[in-house]
Design a protein around this motif. Structure first.
Motif, PDB file in Angstrom:
ATOM      1  N   PRO A 193       0.805  -1.229   0.000  1.00 19.29           N
ATOM      2  CA  PRO A 193       0.000   0.000   0.000  1.00 19.29           C
ATOM      3  C   PRO A 193       0.838   1.279   0.000  1.00 19.29           C
ATOM      4  O   PRO A 193       0.451   2.275  -0.596  1.00 19.29           O
ATOM      5  N   ILE A 194       1.990   1.238   0.641  1.00 18.52           N
ATOM      6  CA  ILE A 194       2.855   2.417   0.682  1.00 18.52           C
ATOM      7  C   ILE A 194       3.582   2.578  -0.653  1.00 18.52           C
ATOM      8  O   ILE A 194       3.678   3.686  -1.190  1.00 18.52           O
ATOM      9  N   ALA A 195       4.071   1.486  -1.214  1.00 12.25           N
ATOM     10  CA  ALA A 195       4.775   1.549  -2.503  1.00 12.25           C
ATOM     11  C   ALA A 195       3.842   2.023  -3.610  1.00 12.25           C
ATOM     12  O   ALA A 195       4.282   2.695  -4.549  1.00 12.25           O
ATOM     13  N   GLU A 196       2.556   1.732  -3.491  1.00 19.39           N
ATOM     14  CA  GLU A 196       1.582   2.205  -4.481  1.00 19.39           C
ATOM     15  C   GLU A 196       1.461   3.724  -4.427  1.00 19.39           C
ATOM     16  O   GLU A 196       1.371   4.378  -5.458  1.00 19.39           O
ATOM     17  N   ARG A 197       1.450   4.283  -3.235  1.00 16.60           N
ATOM     18  CA  ARG A 197       1.286   5.725  -3.069  1.00 16.60           C
ATOM     19  C   ARG A 197       2.609   6.477  -3.169  1.00 16.60           C
ATOM     20  O   ARG A 197       2.655   7.616  -3.606  1.00 16.60           O
ATOM     21  N   TYR A 198       3.674   5.852  -2.713  1.00 17.22           N
ATOM     22  CA  TYR A 198       5.008   6.458  -2.722  1.00 17.22           C
ATOM     23  C   TYR A 198       5.973   5.452  -3.355  1.00 17.22           C
ATOM     24  O   TYR A 198       6.696   4.737  -2.645  1.00 17.22           O
ATOM     25  N   PRO A 199       5.999   5.375  -4.691  1.00 17.96           N
ATOM     26  CA  PRO A 199       6.840   4.381  -5.365  1.00 17.96           C
ATOM     27  C   PRO A 199       8.333   4.534  -5.060  1.00 17.96           C
ATOM     28  O   PRO A 199       9.099   3.592  -5.245  1.00 17.96           O
ATOM     29  N   GLN A 200       8.729   5.676  -4.532  1.00 26.61           N
ATOM     30  CA  GLN A 200      10.124   5.881  -4.147  1.00 26.61           C
ATOM     31  C   GLN A 200      10.534   4.931  -3.023  1.00 26.61           C
ATOM     32  O   GLN A 200      11.712   4.725  -2.774  1.00 26.61           O
ATOM     33  N   LEU A 201       9.545   4.344  -2.330  1.00 24.74           N
ATOM     34  CA  LEU A 201       9.834   3.424  -1.222  1.00 24.74           C
ATOM     35  C   LEU A 201       9.655   1.957  -1.620  1.00 24.74           C
ATOM     36  O   LEU A 201       9.727   1.071  -0.772  1.00 24.74           O
ATOM     37  N   ALA A 202       9.451   1.677  -2.906  1.00 24.13           N
ATOM     38  CA  ALA A 202       9.171   0.310  -3.363  1.00 24.13           C
ATOM     39  C   ALA A 202      10.287  -0.676  -3.030  1.00 24.13           C
ATOM     40  O   ALA A 202      10.033  -1.870  -2.866  1.00 24.13           O
ATOM     41  N   SER A 203      11.521  -0.204  -2.912  1.00 21.00           N
ATOM     42  CA  SER A 203      12.635  -1.112  -2.624  1.00 21.00           C
ATOM     43  C   SER A 203      12.997  -1.146  -1.141  1.00 21.00           C
ATOM     44  O   SER A 203      14.069  -1.651  -0.767  1.00 21.00           O
ATOM     45  N   ALA A 204      12.113  -0.643  -0.277  1.00 23.81           N
ATOM     46  CA  ALA A 204      12.391  -0.643   1.164  1.00 23.81           C
ATOM     47  C   ALA A 204      12.682  -2.061   1.652  1.00 23.81           C
ATOM     48  O   ALA A 204      12.027  -3.024   1.249  1.00 23.81           O
ATOM     49  N   GLU A 205      13.674  -2.179   2.505  1.00 27.73           N
ATOM     50  CA  GLU A 205      14.043  -3.472   3.077  1.00 27.73           C
ATOM     51  C   GLU A 205      13.125  -3.850   4.224  1.00 27.73           C
ATOM     52  O   GLU A 205      12.891  -5.022   4.484  1.00 27.73           O
ATOM     53  N   SER A 206      12.615  -2.854   4.926  1.00 27.19           N
ATOM     54  CA  SER A 206      11.600  -3.064   5.965  1.00 27.19           C
ATOM     55  C   SER A 206      10.803  -1.775   6.093  1.00 27.19           C
ATOM     56  O   SER A 206      11.305  -0.696   5.776  1.00 27.19           O
ATOM     57  N   ILE A 207       9.573  -1.913   6.545  1.00 23.97           N
ATOM     58  CA  ILE A 207       8.692  -0.749   6.640  1.00 23.97           C
ATOM     59  C   ILE A 207       7.716  -0.950   7.789  1.00 23.97           C
ATOM     60  O   ILE A 207       7.268  -2.067   8.055  1.00 23.97           O
ATOM     61  N   THR A 208       7.444   0.135   8.477  1.00 26.57           N
ATOM     62  CA  THR A 208       6.434   0.164   9.527  1.00 26.57           C
ATOM     63  C   THR A 208       5.616   1.412   9.292  1.00 26.57           C
ATOM     64  O   THR A 208       6.176   2.476   9.016  1.00 26.57           O
ATOM     65  N   TRP A 209       4.284   1.281   9.386  1.00 29.27           N
ATOM     66  CA  TRP A 209       3.466   2.453   9.120  1.00 29.27           C
ATOM     67  C   TRP A 209       2.111   2.355   9.797  1.00 29.27           C
ATOM     68  O   TRP A 209       1.662   1.287  10.197  1.00 29.27           O
ATOM     69  N   MET A 210       1.489   3.516   9.926  1.00 31.29           N
ATOM     70  CA  MET A 210       0.117   3.643  10.409  1.00 31.29           C
ATOM     71  C   MET A 210      -0.586   4.628   9.483  1.00 31.29           C
ATOM     72  O   MET A 210       0.065   5.484   8.892  1.00 31.29           O
ATOM     73  N   GLY A 211      -1.891   4.502   9.378  1.00 32.94           N
ATOM     74  CA  GLY A 211      -2.637   5.407   8.527  1.00 32.94           C
ATOM     75  C   GLY A 211      -4.060   5.586   8.995  1.00 32.94           C
ATOM     76  O   GLY A 211      -4.531   4.901   9.900  1.00 32.94           O
ATOM     77  N   GLY A 212      -4.743   6.514   8.357  1.00 36.59           N
ATOM     78  CA  GLY A 212      -6.132   6.799   8.682  1.00 36.59           C
ATOM     79  C   GLY A 212      -6.598   8.036   7.935  1.00 36.59           C
ATOM     80  O   GLY A 212      -6.112   8.347   6.852  1.00 36.59           O
ATOM     81  N   THR A 213      -7.546   8.750   8.517  1.00 36.31           N
ATOM     82  CA  THR A 213      -8.095   9.957   7.925  1.00 36.31           C
ATOM     83  C   THR A 213      -7.856  11.131   8.868  1.00 36.31           C
ATOM     84  O   THR A 213      -7.553  10.949  10.041  1.00 36.31           O
ATOM     85  N   THR A 214      -8.020  12.340   8.323  1.00 37.89           N
ATOM     86  CA  THR A 214      -7.892  13.529   9.156  1.00 37.89           C
ATOM     87  C   THR A 214      -9.270  14.092   9.450  1.00 37.89           C
ATOM     88  O   THR A 214     -10.209  13.881   8.681  1.00 37.89           O
ATOM     89  N   GLY A 215      -9.375  14.799  10.551  1.00 37.16           N
ATOM     90  CA  GLY A 215     -10.613  15.492  10.882  1.00 37.16           C
ATOM     91  C   GLY A 215     -11.727  14.574  11.339  1.00 37.16           C
ATOM     92  O   GLY A 215     -11.492  13.539  11.944  1.00 37.16           O
TER      93      GLY A 215
END
Length: 129
Positions: free
Chosen positions: A20-42
């Motif tokens: 999901p992150i590589a789809e939105r930020y393809p610059q991170l597609a080759s990340a060796e490991s990733i941790t993330w959280m997401g949601g909406t604002t307001g």
């Protein structure tokens, strides 16, 4: 609202899936490991929804070198992250620049980015609709 900005709302789930992150930020597609959280604002008022992601990604050294060559990086503070991401942050120091933010702010996905070159880690706080 906090500090004039809408608060980040989410379910508090710490995720490690890259797609999901590589789809939105393809610059991170080759990340060796990733941790993330997401949601909406307001709130859930009627209107367009703005989504947020807070990301900590370990990237290959070659990518660190490429990012450091994008422009004059200065010492920066890490982007503001939700509390569930605080333990994922590397120690720093962090480097960043408007040019680095611009590199990750494409196709309607904006980002504030900090790089910890010693830990080979990108810290990204992003918004998109």
């Amino acid at each position: 609202m906090t500090n004039g900005r809408a608060e980040k709302q989410g379910d508090g789930t710490l995720r490690t899936d890259l797609a999901p992150i590589a789809e939105r930020y393809p610059q991170l597609a080759s990340a060796e490991s990733i941790t993330w959280m997401g949601g909406t604002t307001g709130t859930s008022d009627i209107g367009p929804t703005t989504y947020w992601v807070d990301v900590v990604a370990v990237i290959p050294q070659s990518e660190v070198d490429t990012l450091r060559a994008t422009g004059e990086l200065d010492s920066v503070k890490v982007p503001e992250m939700v509390s569930g991401m605080q333990d994922e942050l590397p120690a720093g120091p962090f480097e960043g620049s408007p040019a680095l933010d611009e590199l990750f702010s494409t196709d309607g996905h904006s980002a504030t980015v900090a790089l910890d070159p010693r830990a080979r880690t990108i810290v990204l706080s992003g918004l998109f609709e």
